[in-house]
Design an enzyme around this catalytic site. Structure first.
Site, PDB file in Angstrom:
ATOM      1  N   ASP A 214       0.864  -1.178   0.000  1.00 26.12           N
ATOM      2  CA  ASP A 214       0.000   0.000   0.000  1.00 26.12           C
ATOM      3  C   ASP A 214       0.912   1.243   0.000  1.00 26.12           C
ATOM      4  O   ASP A 214       2.043   1.184   0.504  1.00 26.12           O
ATOM      5  CB  ASP A 214      -0.877  -0.044   1.258  1.00 26.12           C
ATOM      6  CG  ASP A 214      -1.617   1.249   1.486  1.00 26.12           C
ATOM      7  OD1 ASP A 214      -2.336   1.691   0.568  1.00 26.12           O
ATOM      8  OD2 ASP A 214      -1.482   1.822   2.595  1.00 26.12           O
ATOM      9  N   ALA A 215       0.425   2.350  -0.547  1.00 21.51           N
ATOM     10  CA  ALA A 215       1.252   3.565  -0.591  1.00 21.51           C
ATOM     11  C   ALA A 215       0.991   4.491   0.602  1.00 21.51           C
ATOM     12  O   ALA A 215       1.895   4.757   1.406  1.00 21.51           O
ATOM     13  CB  ALA A 215       0.997   4.324  -1.896  1.00 21.51           C
ATOM     14  N   TYR A 216      -0.260   4.984   0.717  1.00 22.33           N
ATOM     15  CA  TYR A 216      -0.581   6.046   1.683  1.00 22.33           C
ATOM     16  C   TYR A 216      -0.687   5.488   3.102  1.00 22.33           C
ATOM     17  O   TYR A 216      -1.614   4.754   3.415  1.00 22.33           O
ATOM     18  CB  TYR A 216      -1.893   6.732   1.306  1.00 22.33           C
ATOM     19  CG  TYR A 216      -1.920   7.279  -0.115  1.00 22.33           C
ATOM     20  CD1 TYR A 216      -0.977   8.208  -0.532  1.00 22.33           C
ATOM     21  CD2 TYR A 216      -2.869   6.855  -1.025  1.00 22.33           C
ATOM     22  CE1 TYR A 216      -0.990   8.717  -1.830  1.00 22.33           C
ATOM     23  CE2 TYR A 216      -2.896   7.368  -2.329  1.00 22.33           C
ATOM     24  CZ  TYR A 216      -1.954   8.291  -2.717  1.00 22.33           C
ATOM     25  OH  TYR A 216      -1.974   8.784  -3.995  1.00 22.33           O
TER      26      TYR A 216
ATOM     27  N   THR B 242       1.607   3.547   4.432  1.00 20.34           N
ATOM     28  CA  THR B 242       2.423   2.331   4.531  1.00 20.34           C
ATOM     29  C   THR B 242       3.851   2.634   4.082  1.00 20.34           C
ATOM     30  O   THR B 242       4.794   2.514   4.860  1.00 20.34           O
ATOM     31  CB  THR B 242       1.788   1.205   3.705  1.00 20.34           C
ATOM     32  OG1 THR B 242       0.488   0.937   4.244  1.00 20.34           O
ATOM     33  CG2 THR B 242       2.650  -0.064   3.753  1.00 20.34           C
TER      34      THR B 242
ATOM     35  N   ARG C 156      -7.981  13.606   5.476  1.00 18.37           N
ATOM     36  CA  ARG C 156      -7.597  12.223   5.208  1.00 18.37           C
ATOM     37  C   ARG C 156      -8.754  11.265   5.533  1.00 18.37           C
ATOM     38  O   ARG C 156      -9.034  10.334   4.782  1.00 18.37           O
ATOM     39  CB  ARG C 156      -6.357  11.864   6.035  1.00 18.37           C
ATOM     40  CG  ARG C 156      -5.937  10.389   6.011  1.00 18.37           C
ATOM     41  CD  ARG C 156      -5.536   9.887   4.636  1.00 18.37           C
ATOM     42  NE  ARG C 156      -5.021   8.515   4.685  1.00 18.37           N
ATOM     43  CZ  ARG C 156      -5.046   7.669   3.652  1.00 18.37           C
ATOM     44  NH1 ARG C 156      -5.530   8.046   2.477  1.00 18.37           N
ATOM     45  NH2 ARG C 156      -4.574   6.443   3.762  1.00 18.37           N
TER      46      ARG C 156
ATOM     47  N   SER D   6      -2.275   0.768  -5.047  1.00 21.96           N
ATOM     48  CA  SER D   6      -2.829   1.900  -4.293  1.00 21.96           C
ATOM     49  C   SER D   6      -4.134   2.408  -4.889  1.00 21.96           C
ATOM     50  O   SER D   6      -4.382   2.285  -6.094  1.00 21.96           O
ATOM     51  CB  SER D   6      -1.797   3.041  -4.289  1.00 21.96           C
ATOM     52  OG  SER D   6      -2.365   4.237  -3.793  1.00 21.96           O
ATOM     53  N   ASN D   7      -4.939   3.012  -4.022  1.00 19.79           N
ATOM     54  CA  ASN D   7      -6.149   3.715  -4.452  1.00 19.79           C
ATOM     55  C   ASN D   7      -5.836   4.994  -5.218  1.00 19.79           C
ATOM     56  O   ASN D   7      -6.721   5.543  -5.886  1.00 19.79           O
ATOM     57  CB  ASN D   7      -7.008   4.070  -3.225  1.00 19.79           C
ATOM     58  CG  ASN D   7      -7.837   2.887  -2.744  1.00 19.79           C
ATOM     59  OD1 ASN D   7      -8.067   1.928  -3.479  1.00 19.79           O
ATOM     60  ND2 ASN D   7      -8.289   2.963  -1.497  1.00 19.79           N
TER      61      ASN D   7
ATOM     62  N   LYS E 277      -9.922  -0.073  -3.140  1.00 18.51           N
ATOM     63  CA  LYS E 277      -9.759  -1.019  -2.048  1.00 18.51           C
ATOM     64  C   LYS E 277     -10.684  -0.601  -0.914  1.00 18.51           C
ATOM     65  O   LYS E 277     -10.839   0.594  -0.698  1.00 18.51           O
ATOM     66  CB  LYS E 277      -8.300  -1.022  -1.542  1.00 18.51           C
ATOM     67  CG  LYS E 277      -7.291  -1.408  -2.592  1.00 18.51           C
ATOM     68  CD  LYS E 277      -5.887  -1.547  -2.008  1.00 18.51           C
ATOM     69  CE  LYS E 277      -5.231  -0.197  -1.738  1.00 18.51           C
ATOM     70  NZ  LYS E 277      -3.838  -0.315  -1.230  1.00 18.51           N
TER      71      LYS E 277
ATOM     72  N   SER F 102       0.444  -3.515   4.474  1.00 21.20           N
ATOM     73  CA  SER F 102      -0.359  -2.301   4.645  1.00 21.20           C
ATOM     74  C   SER F 102      -0.460  -1.949   6.117  1.00 21.20           C
ATOM     75  O   SER F 102      -0.440  -2.814   6.988  1.00 21.20           O
ATOM     76  CB  SER F 102      -1.757  -2.504   4.064  1.00 21.20           C
ATOM     77  OG  SER F 102      -2.506  -1.299   4.142  1.00 21.20           O
TER      78      SER F 102
ATOM     79  N   ASN G 155      -3.110   0.083   6.823  1.00 18.62           N
ATOM     80  CA  ASN G 155      -4.519   0.498   6.854  1.00 18.62           C
ATOM     81  C   ASN G 155      -5.441  -0.677   7.124  1.00 18.62           C
ATOM     82  O   ASN G 155      -5.510  -1.619   6.326  1.00 18.62           O
ATOM     83  CB  ASN G 155      -4.879   1.171   5.532  1.00 18.62           C
ATOM     84  CG  ASN G 155      -4.260   2.554   5.411  1.00 18.62           C
ATOM     85  OD1 ASN G 155      -4.534   3.436   6.213  1.00 18.62           O
ATOM     86  ND2 ASN G 155      -3.380   2.730   4.420  1.00 18.62           N
TER      87      ASN G 155
ATOM     88  N   PHE H 188      -8.587  -1.227   6.783  1.00 17.04           N
ATOM     89  CA  PHE H 188      -9.542  -1.618   5.736  1.00 17.04           C
ATOM     90  C   PHE H 188      -8.842  -2.384   4.617  1.00 17.04           C
ATOM     91  O   PHE H 188      -9.414  -3.289   4.011  1.00 17.04           O
ATOM     92  CB  PHE H 188     -10.260  -0.381   5.184  1.00 17.04           C
ATOM     93  CG  PHE H 188      -9.392   0.518   4.339  1.00 17.04           C
ATOM     94  CD1 PHE H 188      -9.309   0.340   2.965  1.00 17.04           C
ATOM     95  CD2 PHE H 188      -8.637   1.536   4.924  1.00 17.04           C
ATOM     96  CE1 PHE H 188      -8.499   1.170   2.191  1.00 17.04           C
ATOM     97  CE2 PHE H 188      -7.838   2.359   4.158  1.00 17.04           C
ATOM     98  CZ  PHE H 188      -7.759   2.176   2.791  1.00 17.04           C
ATOM     99  N   ASP H 189      -7.590  -2.032   4.377  1.00 17.40           N
ATOM    100  CA  ASP H 189      -6.812  -2.643   3.308  1.00 17.40           C
ATOM    101  C   ASP H 189      -6.318  -4.031   3.747  1.00 17.40           C
ATOM    102  O   ASP H 189      -6.334  -4.992   2.958  1.00 17.40           O
ATOM    103  CB  ASP H 189      -5.639  -1.699   3.017  1.00 17.40           C
ATOM    104  CG  ASP H 189      -4.925  -1.963   1.721  1.00 17.40           C
ATOM    105  OD1 ASP H 189      -5.476  -2.651   0.842  1.00 17.40           O
ATOM    106  OD2 ASP H 189      -3.793  -1.442   1.582  1.00 17.40           O
TER     107      ASP H 189
END
Lengths: 252, 252
Positions: free
Chosen positions: B9-11, B13, B40, B115-116, B148, B172, B174, B176-177
């Site tokens: 994941d990017a944001y 992570t 956010r 990523s989203n 995602k 990740s 996150n 949810f991810d």
């Protein structure tokens, strides 16, 4: 097209979800406000995420899971009986002061609830409240195995109530629900429970705590490309909306 | 089964979304912390709600809409150039300190982002950062028109990278991810960015402000029935995880 039915969201629209605050504060002194806000926020998140993931569970399970998440953030746990008792606070929410009068005044129309709550939760909620007897139908999303704002949830209005989408005024305070219902094709009245100027005063007048953060996240018009047809400040404004023959934009 | 790829994941992570805080504070003095957190949170909510509603728009649009929502709660507006500038802060996030070293140490494996973020956002993000050159592929959910944790998003790993789900370690922070990837069938390592005991200290040690509320909502293990295979406290723990031949539960 003639309006034949008024369909209401339950949590936050007819019933005040913050009426669980007394129960959370009694069970966890000093943490009631935080728990009430985080719990409700996570309950909604879990409903959206389970819908997106295709892993629906009924709202009682979502309410329990989100409660346990909230306790865990504080390092707290509760025995199963306490969890049951707190979760069942959602079966005894207080209606907003004008809800009964508004439903009574809409007597000539079909009046229903369409809610993410499970059928047993909703049946208890209505039976335990002064709104009992003022609704023609209480519809849970259960049979669709998704939560609002998924379009399948809103199909239940026509399937259960026998009225076409364009014959319905759908009423909600919840931005996600307003967007979902509008996107589906219903005529939506947004009930504004926290006016923008009151929120701004709260956010700029002092420290921003859990209740102000909750209001900031949940009570203002969403930017989801689906604005409601009308905005009202009390449910009792609904008959007047129809009386004017309008269902355009504006605050009534 | 041999692990062939690490997908990140990017944001939150690899990149710290709170690195926009300096830009929001500079543009709106005194409101930077509140704006950063609410923005956010709403950005994520809009991605989930648009997925549930079947009304996908790319993450740049979602990031802009959520920013404008956030400003409106304060009664603020911004000219289009300021909005563009703030939204593009998501193209210049700071990587977490250990991210580059971790990616380097995983050189023998395929390394990718899923990523989203929109493809242009992600391409800028990587190019503007020291992680440039350390990734074999940067995959946006764009072509699936869902975000995602919808299962379609995770299909892109096999489709684009040519590795089966059981050959992938997905990483990740996150919740949810983590739930979405686990539900889809990936082996998931949760990177714990805010330990539970640190959060508890923050929540019980004084007033709970926007940053603490954000952490309370976003950083703790979710109760979505999809626990990760492993929990790590730094991305550099990943090679050791594999070296031990384990991908079981535990904190490494």
């Amino acid at each position: 097209m003639t309006i034949k039915a008024f369909v209401f969201d339950a949590y936050g629209t007819l019933y005040d979800t913050h009426s669980v605050a007394a129960a959370t504060e009694a069970a966890f002194p000093g943490h009631g406000d935080y728990i009430t806000q985080v719990w409700r926020q996570k309950q909604l998140e879990y409903s959206w995420l389970r819908t997106a993931m295709g892993r629906w569970q009924d709202f009682r399970a979502v309410t329990r899971d989100s409660f346990e998440y909230t306790l865990a953030t504080l390092g707290l746990t509760a025995d199963p009986a306490t969890v049951d008792r707190l979760v069942s606070a959602y079966d005894r929410l207080t209606p907003y002061p004008e809800a009964a009068e508004a439903l009574r005044s809409l007597g000539p129309y079909r009046r229903a609830i369409l809610s993410n709550g499970s059928q047993p939760m909703l049946d208890s909620l209505v039976r335990n409240s002064p709104l009992n007897g003022l609704l023609d139908m209480v519809i849970s999303v259960d049979p669709k195995r998704v939560f609002k704002p998924h379009p399948h949830a809103y199909e239940l209005i026509e399937e259960r109530l026998g009225v076409a989408p364009e014959e319905v005024v759908f009423v909600s305070s919840n931005g996600f629900d307003i967007a979902g219902a509008t996107s589906f094709g219903l005529r939506v009245a947004r009930i504004e429970r926290v006016p923008g100027d009151a929120l701004r005063t709260e956010l700029t007048g002092g420290p921003i705590g859990p209740a102000a953060m909750f209001k900031a996240l949940r009570t203002q018009p969403e930017r989801l490309g689906c604005a409601p047809a009308a905005v009202i400040r009390a449910l009792t404004a609904l008959p007047d909306l129809l009386g004017r023959g309008v269902f355009g934009r504006g605050v009534f």
